[in-house]
Design an enzyme around this catalytic site. Sequence first.
Site, PDB file in Angstrom:
ATOM      1  N   SER A   1      20.164 -36.927 -44.541  1.00 32.09           N
ATOM      2  CA  SER A   1      18.839 -36.305 -44.715  1.00 32.09           C
ATOM      3  C   SER A   1      18.991 -34.797 -44.818  1.00 32.09           C
ATOM      4  CB  SER A   1      17.946 -36.617 -43.524  1.00 32.09           C
ATOM      5  OG  SER A   1      17.796 -38.002 -43.378  1.00 32.09           O
TER       6      SER A   1
ATOM      7  N   GLU B   1      17.925 -29.380 -42.568  1.00 32.70           N
ATOM      8  CA  GLU B   1      18.591 -29.958 -41.398  1.00 32.70           C
ATOM      9  C   GLU B   1      20.066 -29.551 -41.275  1.00 32.70           C
ATOM     10  OE1 GLU B   1      20.338 -32.038 -38.597  1.00 32.70           O
ATOM     11  OE2 GLU B   1      20.681 -32.956 -40.546  1.00 32.70           O
TER      12      GLU B   1
ATOM     13  N   ARG C   1      16.889 -34.033 -33.577  1.00 29.14           N
ATOM     14  CA  ARG C   1      17.973 -33.398 -34.358  1.00 29.14           C
ATOM     15  C   ARG C   1      18.254 -31.977 -33.837  1.00 29.14           C
ATOM     16  NH1 ARG C   1      17.810 -37.917 -35.773  1.00 29.14           N
ATOM     17  NH2 ARG C   1      18.155 -38.773 -37.868  1.00 29.14           N
TER      18      ARG C   1
HETATM   19  N1  EPU Z   1      10.105 -42.902 -48.396  1.00 27.19           N
HETATM   20  C1  EPU Z   1       9.521 -42.454 -49.573  1.00 27.19           C
HETATM   21  N2  EPU Z   1      10.339 -42.122 -50.622  1.00 27.19           N
HETATM   22  C2  EPU Z   1      11.683 -42.230 -50.544  1.00 27.19           C
HETATM   23  C3  EPU Z   1      12.288 -42.692 -49.357  1.00 27.19           C
HETATM   24  C4  EPU Z   1      11.466 -43.016 -48.275  1.00 27.19           C
HETATM   25  O1  EPU Z   1       8.300 -42.353 -49.688  1.00 27.19           O
HETATM   26  O2  EPU Z   1      12.365 -41.893 -51.522  1.00 27.19           O
HETATM   27  C5  EPU Z   1       9.253 -43.229 -47.260  1.00 27.19           C
HETATM   28  C6  EPU Z   1       9.535 -44.656 -46.811  1.00 27.19           C
HETATM   29  O3  EPU Z   1       8.673 -45.516 -47.452  1.00 27.19           O
HETATM   30  C7  EPU Z   1       9.311 -44.598 -45.336  1.00 27.19           C
HETATM   31  C8  EPU Z   1       9.553 -43.165 -44.947  1.00 27.19           C
HETATM   32  O4  EPU Z   1       9.650 -42.409 -46.156  1.00 27.19           O
HETATM   33  O5  EPU Z   1       7.973 -44.891 -45.036  1.00 27.19           O
HETATM   34  C9  EPU Z   1      10.723 -42.951 -44.057  1.00 27.19           C
HETATM   35  O6  EPU Z   1      11.959 -43.287 -44.728  1.00 27.19           O
HETATM   36  P1  EPU Z   1      13.233 -43.891 -43.938  1.00 27.19           P
HETATM   37  O7  EPU Z   1      12.835 -45.080 -43.165  1.00 27.19           O
HETATM   38  O8  EPU Z   1      14.356 -44.043 -44.917  1.00 27.19           O
HETATM   39  O9  EPU Z   1      13.621 -42.819 -42.856  1.00 27.19           O
HETATM   40  P2  EPU Z   1      13.677 -41.213 -42.913  1.00 27.19           P
HETATM   41  O10 EPU Z   1      12.560 -40.709 -42.062  1.00 27.19           O
HETATM   42  O11 EPU Z   1      13.722 -40.705 -44.301  1.00 27.19           O
HETATM   43  C10 EPU Z   1      15.205 -40.974 -40.796  1.00 27.19           C
HETATM   44  C11 EPU Z   1      16.384 -40.143 -40.421  1.00 27.19           C
HETATM   45  C12 EPU Z   1      17.681 -40.772 -40.952  1.00 27.19           C
HETATM   46  C13 EPU Z   1      17.809 -42.165 -40.363  1.00 27.19           C
HETATM   47  C14 EPU Z   1      16.563 -42.986 -40.753  1.00 27.19           C
HETATM   48  C15 EPU Z   1      16.587 -44.356 -40.106  1.00 27.19           C
HETATM   49  C16 EPU Z   1      15.626 -37.824 -40.287  1.00 27.19           C
HETATM   50  C17 EPU Z   1      15.591 -36.472 -40.938  1.00 27.19           C
HETATM   51  N3  EPU Z   1      16.233 -38.796 -40.972  1.00 27.19           N
HETATM   52  O12 EPU Z   1      15.092 -40.927 -42.213  1.00 27.19           O
HETATM   53  O13 EPU Z   1      18.761 -39.993 -40.498  1.00 27.19           O
HETATM   54  O14 EPU Z   1      18.986 -42.815 -40.858  1.00 27.19           O
HETATM   55  O15 EPU Z   1      15.367 -42.307 -40.311  1.00 27.19           O
HETATM   56  O16 EPU Z   1      16.356 -44.242 -38.727  1.00 27.19           O
HETATM   57  O17 EPU Z   1      15.134 -37.973 -39.171  1.00 27.19           O
HETATM   58  C18 EPU Z   1      20.081 -38.103 -41.136  1.00 27.19           C
HETATM   59  O18 EPU Z   1      19.529 -37.472 -40.238  1.00 27.19           O
HETATM   60  O19 EPU Z   1      20.969 -37.565 -41.873  1.00 27.19           O
HETATM   61  C19 EPU Z   1      19.688 -39.476 -41.397  1.00 27.19           C
HETATM   62  C20 EPU Z   1      20.158 -40.167 -42.444  1.00 27.19           C
END
Ligand code: EPU
Length: 344
Positions: free
Chosen positions: A239, A340, A165
């Site tokens: 995010s 972010e 990012r």
């Molecule tokens: N989780 C929780 N609580 C929640 C939501 C998620 O504990 O309320 C846990 C999930 O169980 C999972 C982990 O957090 O183990 C990761 O969640 P998720 O797979 O939704 O991905 P993320 O790390 O939160 C990142 C990117 C997103 C992208 C997704 C899918 C960043 C900051 N965010 O989110 O990007 O869509 O992976 O690849 O890297 C963005 O940057 O705006 C964005 C939406």
Amino acid sequence: MFKIEANVPLQAHNTFGIIAKAIHLASIQSTNDINSLFADPALASAPKFVLGGGSNLVLTGDVKPLVLKVEIMGKRLVTQTAKHFIVEAGAGESWHDFVAWTLDHDMPGLENLALIPGTVGASPVQNIGAYGVELQDRFDSLDYIDLQTGKSHTLNAAACQFGYRDSVFKHALMDKAIITHVRFALPKVWQREISYADLDKLAKKKNELQPTPRMVFDWVCQIRSAKLPDPKIDGNTGSFFKNPVVTPEQCKDIIGRDPNVAFYKLLDGNFKLAAAWLIDACGWKGRGVGNAGVHPNHALVLINKGRATGVPATGGEVITLAKAIQTSVYERFGIRLEIEPVVL
Ligand code: EPU
């Protein structure tokens, strides 16, 4: 020829739906518009702010620098090499429409990045990424104009200094460049990327282990729509915090504090923690400050709960909420979450 408007409402131009206005705004439809702007000495020296789709922006007041609203359009196949299609889009094109266009023209490779809000011009700034693919994996080059000199430049991937990012546009070129066109290198021999947990789960559920690019596109749209709020209803910027990267020692310390913490090992030996999990563990899901809240289904997404009711959250409420979350995550886990989106 561009025209400059005064006191332009920006609520429709930021996906958080925060009420603020641009004191002066110029719509930029071509590189010629930028050249004419620089031909006027008063405008050439005025402080400027570049606005794309406003999907990664938190406004905390009216915008005083001259807002350049990028509306440069056009999508085309530029050339082909032995291994790649080189395609180009104007910075003002909608990112998602551009991804759909590449698939309609049988040039897959961007399908994992479907439904990311914002414009093509903003996509390299934060090196957008989702479901195992980052923009830098498909990037060829881009054109920008220097906001101080008015001169055009072309940058390849190395010069963009992409990171998680992150890019040169968040450092040495921050507030100094207006991206006009972006080119992508899409592989002629396509390889599906469905190893990310959510996609893998869906592939198994549908018993479709060799999906076509169109299927991957549809699945990504399905997963994102189910998880992430629609900005038209609950304003948001995706995010709100980056996933923090920690050393193995720090990771061990956090596992000691809570063994359920979600983390992934990176190739360099460090660990990426799920910021959503940290925020969730601090009990923030569904809570908020004024009309700014934490999304009930995804703790990493801050939302403007008042958008639909006509009493939107202010930028101040969003930032107060973000700071309260940062404090509680720091007190519980010793981790400083980094915001972010751009805060203006
Ligand atoms: N989780 C929780 N609580 C929640 C939501 C998620 O504990 O309320 C846990 C999930 O169980 C999972 C982990 O957090 O183990 C990761 O969640 P998720 O797979 O939704 O991905 P993320 O790390 O939160 C990142 C990117 C997103 C992208 C997704 C899918 C960043 C900051 N965010 O989110 O990007 O869509 O992976 O690849 O890297 C963005 O940057 O705006 C964005 C939406």
